[in-house]
Design an enzyme around this catalytic site. Structure first.
Site, PDB file in Angstrom:
ATOM      1  CB  ALA A  36     -42.895 -44.301 -56.594  1.00 20.57           C
ATOM      2  CG  ASP A  71     -61.153 -45.160 -56.678  1.00 24.03           C
ATOM      3  OD1 ASP A  71     -61.194 -46.371 -56.296  1.00 24.03           O
ATOM      4  OD2 ASP A  71     -62.246 -44.334 -57.072  1.00 24.03           O
ATOM      5  CG  HIS A  72     -56.176 -48.296 -54.870  1.00 20.53           C
ATOM      6  ND1 HIS A  72     -56.027 -46.836 -54.250  1.00 20.53           N
ATOM      7  CD2 HIS A  72     -55.684 -49.549 -54.254  1.00 20.53           C
ATOM      8  CE1 HIS A  72     -56.381 -47.695 -52.789  1.00 20.53           C
ATOM      9  NE2 HIS A  72     -55.950 -48.611 -52.650  1.00 20.53           N
ATOM     10  CG  ASP A 103     -58.606 -42.157 -46.690  1.00 22.61           C
ATOM     11  OD1 ASP A 103     -57.445 -41.594 -47.975  1.00 22.61           O
ATOM     12  OD2 ASP A 103     -57.948 -43.312 -45.855  1.00 22.61           O
ATOM     13  CG  HIS A 143     -61.139 -45.885 -52.420  1.00 24.24           C
ATOM     14  ND1 HIS A 143     -60.928 -45.329 -54.052  1.00 24.24           N
ATOM     15  CD2 HIS A 143     -60.104 -45.811 -51.930  1.00 24.24           C
ATOM     16  CE1 HIS A 143     -59.339 -45.250 -53.276  1.00 24.24           C
ATOM     17  NE2 HIS A 143     -59.693 -45.264 -52.224  1.00 24.24           N
ATOM     18  CE  LYS A 201     -54.938 -55.848 -46.080  1.00 28.18           C
ATOM     19  NZ  LYS A 201     -55.606 -53.921 -46.329  1.00 28.18           N
TER      20      LYS A 201
HETATM   21  P1  NAD Z   1     -44.680 -39.680 -50.519  1.00 30.24           P
HETATM   22  O1  NAD Z   1     -44.104 -38.238 -49.319  1.00 30.24           O
HETATM   23  O2  NAD Z   1     -43.876 -40.694 -49.652  1.00 30.24           O
HETATM   24  O3  NAD Z   1     -43.971 -39.326 -51.585  1.00 30.24           O
HETATM   25  C1  NAD Z   1     -43.718 -38.412 -52.059  1.00 30.24           C
HETATM   26  C2  NAD Z   1     -43.037 -37.977 -53.189  1.00 30.24           C
HETATM   27  O4  NAD Z   1     -42.565 -36.340 -53.572  1.00 30.24           O
HETATM   28  C3  NAD Z   1     -41.485 -37.885 -52.580  1.00 30.24           C
HETATM   29  O5  NAD Z   1     -41.161 -38.311 -54.118  1.00 30.24           O
HETATM   30  C4  NAD Z   1     -41.353 -36.427 -52.438  1.00 30.24           C
HETATM   31  O6  NAD Z   1     -39.878 -36.803 -52.954  1.00 30.24           O
HETATM   32  C5  NAD Z   1     -41.579 -35.609 -53.449  1.00 30.24           C
HETATM   33  N1  NAD Z   1     -42.232 -33.964 -53.647  1.00 30.24           N
HETATM   34  C6  NAD Z   1     -42.451 -33.617 -52.489  1.00 30.24           C
HETATM   35  N2  NAD Z   1     -42.612 -32.488 -52.500  1.00 30.24           N
HETATM   36  C7  NAD Z   1     -41.155 -32.322 -53.373  1.00 30.24           C
HETATM   37  C8  NAD Z   1     -41.345 -31.003 -54.499  1.00 30.24           C
HETATM   38  N3  NAD Z   1     -41.570 -29.640 -54.008  1.00 30.24           N
HETATM   39  N4  NAD Z   1     -40.602 -31.034 -55.736  1.00 30.24           N
HETATM   40  C9  NAD Z   1     -40.426 -32.705 -56.035  1.00 30.24           C
HETATM   41  N5  NAD Z   1     -41.067 -33.934 -55.587  1.00 30.24           N
HETATM   42  C10 NAD Z   1     -41.343 -33.339 -54.646  1.00 30.24           C
HETATM   43  O7  NAD Z   1     -46.481 -39.681 -50.947  1.00 30.24           O
HETATM   44  P2  NAD Z   1     -46.951 -41.516 -51.312  1.00 30.24           P
HETATM   45  O8  NAD Z   1     -47.776 -42.376 -49.771  1.00 30.24           O
HETATM   46  O9  NAD Z   1     -46.168 -41.813 -52.132  1.00 30.24           O
HETATM   47  O10 NAD Z   1     -48.070 -40.836 -52.243  1.00 30.24           O
HETATM   48  C11 NAD Z   1     -48.059 -39.295 -53.553  1.00 30.24           C
HETATM   49  C12 NAD Z   1     -49.783 -39.684 -53.779  1.00 30.24           C
HETATM   50  O11 NAD Z   1     -50.074 -40.894 -54.025  1.00 30.24           O
HETATM   51  C13 NAD Z   1     -50.226 -38.952 -53.025  1.00 30.24           C
HETATM   52  O12 NAD Z   1     -51.220 -38.255 -53.658  1.00 30.24           O
HETATM   53  C14 NAD Z   1     -51.044 -39.769 -52.587  1.00 30.24           C
HETATM   54  O13 NAD Z   1     -52.257 -39.091 -51.436  1.00 30.24           O
HETATM   55  C15 NAD Z   1     -51.384 -40.744 -52.925  1.00 30.24           C
HETATM   56  N6  NAD Z   1     -51.998 -42.374 -53.161  1.00 30.24           N
HETATM   57  C16 NAD Z   1     -50.725 -42.890 -51.610  1.00 30.24           C
HETATM   58  C17 NAD Z   1     -51.026 -43.978 -51.438  1.00 30.24           C
HETATM   59  C18 NAD Z   1     -49.979 -44.426 -50.983  1.00 30.24           C
HETATM   60  O14 NAD Z   1     -50.078 -46.316 -50.667  1.00 30.24           O
HETATM   61  N7  NAD Z   1     -48.573 -44.698 -50.914  1.00 30.24           N
HETATM   62  C19 NAD Z   1     -52.092 -45.050 -51.438  1.00 30.24           C
HETATM   63  C20 NAD Z   1     -53.305 -44.423 -52.768  1.00 30.24           C
HETATM   64  C21 NAD Z   1     -52.833 -42.662 -53.444  1.00 30.24           C
END
Ligand code: NAD
Length: 509
Positions: free
Chosen positions: A16, A179-180, A237, A242, A347
């Protein structure tokens, strides 16, 4: 765009902060968000709206591709953000959320739409979809959509089970699987290039193309994700999602002005035409690798097994290369080589198309071999290069490469998440993974997962800072092919040459 409430699960998470808020901010700057667009961020902790807005502001200041200068416009952007406490498993939290969403919709007027964005771990996807349905949040007066992050399943069976659960709350048309890589601008150009350009259109087949090489190389190791990555590996992964999406985007042949449904139908056809592998054939078509200690950009780095959190003797794959064949009239006998790995020399994500050379006598790569290539640079640079074999005027009897080259500046190009969020808000699913594609991808990959689990495929090592195990080169050499552009210069795009034919303005694209 109509009035929409964007309900964000995981509003305090890494994705986010790094991607979603900056993407929304850039859409806002480009006037692509409706004035009654609003965000309700969700998390477990109690956070006041103002504190949440301050967090969003920090995120756009840190990560927006365009510098944040105008405070008035930032304030106006942040006005749309509210925060609500919600624990994924607490059903009463969804009821409170529904009240908040309804209040917001009353203020906005019009026909209220709801977009639920799941930026949380995959273990929560089913529970959230179920609770959206149970609580009444799913009964939007306008449309409702579910945007879901990867990973979509851990193997074929778990993906099928997840999809079954989601489909009890949302129809396929309402589910937008991110799928970004599909959001990257150069990937979104691929079908346009070959549809609208008669030269490329004519060449896009096995008569003129010798082989296709798709590479996604990272220089980073497992970083803080050891616990996650050791159960996933490069195959799950990167490859299953991708890399196979890149293959589909390159190989589809579309009629002009295709609808999103036609795009998805054609992608499914590509996956159906992909020659499947038996478990026993995996060792002949797939190379599994794991990095050892080495040097990256002049700095020594440790091997995978010495990374914190990786169990001794792990056989996890940090690299995979594979040869794939599409059995259809356009691509029969054109190998598609795919490789992806961590701790590699550079990269970069790129697709290289090698053309056949009609007069070439031998099929092996020789010293004076200059291939005719079309190169799509996908990231971190965006660009397109045509490499032509030309006579070297200074060395009689020798040849040299001539490059026709376009590159765009990253600040001008929308980020993948901007494109994807914009499309989801507008109901355009063209660049999201349809369930058929996801299921067919898992089906193709499943024999490889099985072979890896049973350890019937050798695990090769490669030094960090290389282009992968030597066996990956041998995979291509078996058919007289060679990975092109594995050079240090390639990291910065193809090097300038005296007789490059470079067009001055990348915006011509
Ligand atoms: P993160 O661990 O940083 O964030 C997870 C979020 O979920 C946090 O806001 C946390 O508070 C919330 N959360 C956890 N348990 C919870 C609960 N019980 N109730 C409510 N909220 C809860 O993870 P992230 O890196 O932001 O990844 C999020 C998703 O995006 C995952 O599915 C990940 O695979 C995917 N993703 C992430 C990236 C990246 O670059 N970070 C890239 C591609 C995909």
């Amino acid at each position: 765009m109509e009035a929409t409430t964007f309900v964000l699960f995981g509003a305090t998470g890494d994705l986010a902060r790094r991607k979603i808020y900056p993407a929304l901010y850039n859409l806002f700057l480009d006037h692509k968000l409706n004035h009654s667009f609003s965000v309700i961020g969700l998390g477990r902790r109690e956070v006041a709206d103002e504190a949440f807005q301050a967090m969003v502001e920090r995120s756009i200041r840190d990560f927006s591709r365009r510098e944040v200068k105008d405070s008035a416009s930032v304030r106006s952007f942040l006005k749309s953000f509210r925060y609500n406490v919600l624990d994924v498993g607490h059903t009463e939290d969804y009821k409170k959320l529904l009240q908040r969403v309804e209040q917001q919709e009353k203020r906005a007027g019009g026909s209220p739409n709801r977009m639920f964005y799941l930026s949380v771990g995959p273990e929560f996807f089913e529970t959230i979809a179920f609770n959206i349905k149970q609580s009444g949040l799913g009964n939007a007066k306008g449309w409702k959509r579910l945007v879901i992050e990867k990973p979509f399943g851990h193997d074929l069976l778990s993906a099928q089970e997840l999809n079954q659960k989601l489909s009890e709350a949302f129809t396929e048309e309402e589910i937008y699987r991110i799928d970004h890589y599909l959001g990257k601008p150069m990937v979104q150009e691929l079908d346009v290039f070959q549809q609208s350009n008669p030269v490329l259109h004519a060449l896009w087949n096995n008569r003129y193309i010798s082989n296709v090489q798709i590479t996604a190389a990272e220089t980073v190791g497992v970083e803080e994700r050891a616990g996650y990555y050791d159960h996933v590996g490069a195959l799950r992964d990167m490859f299953q999602n991708h890399m196979l999406q890149l293959l589909m985007m390159l190989a589809i042949r579309l009629p002009k002005d295709s609808s999103p449904d036609e795009v998805r139908f054609k992608k499914k056809e590509v996956m159906e035409a992909l020659e499947s592998l038996d478990e026993g054939d995996v060792q002949f078509n797939v190379v599994r690798g794991q990095y050892t200690a080495g040097t990256i950009q002049g700095k020594p780095v440790q091997g995978y097994l010495s990374e914190p959190g990786i169990p001794a003797g792990s056989t996890n794959d940090t690299f995979i290369a594979a040869r794939l064949q599409i059995d259809d009239p356009f691509w029969k006998d054109v190998p598609f080589y795919i490789r992806t790995g961590k701790r590699m020399k550079e990269k970069s994500t790129r697709i290289v198309i090698e053309f056949k050379e009609p007069l070439k006598q031998s099929s092996s790569a020789g010293e004076n071999d200059i291939p005719n290539l079309l190169v799509f640079e996908i990231s971190p640079n965006e660009g397109l290069t045509l490499q032509l074999k030309a006579r070297d005027p200074q060395h009689k009897g020798k040849f040299k490469a001539m490059h026709i080259d376009f590159h765009t500046s990253s600040i001008e190009v929308p980020e993948a998440y901007e494109n994807l969020i914009h499309d989801a808000l507008h109901g355009d699913p063209s660049f999201f993974a349809h369930w058929n594609e996801v299921e067919l991808s898992w089906k193709w990959v499943q024999p490889i997962l099985n072979a890896f689990d049973k350890n019937t495929v050798p695990l090769h090592t490669y030094a960090a800072g290389s282009f992968g195990p030597a066996e990956s080169d041998q995979l291509l050499a078996k058919k007289g092919h060679h990975w092109w552009l594995d050079t240090a210069e390639a990291a910065n795009g193809v090097e300038e040459e005296e007789n490059d034919v470079s067009l001055p303005d990348a915006s011509n694209f």
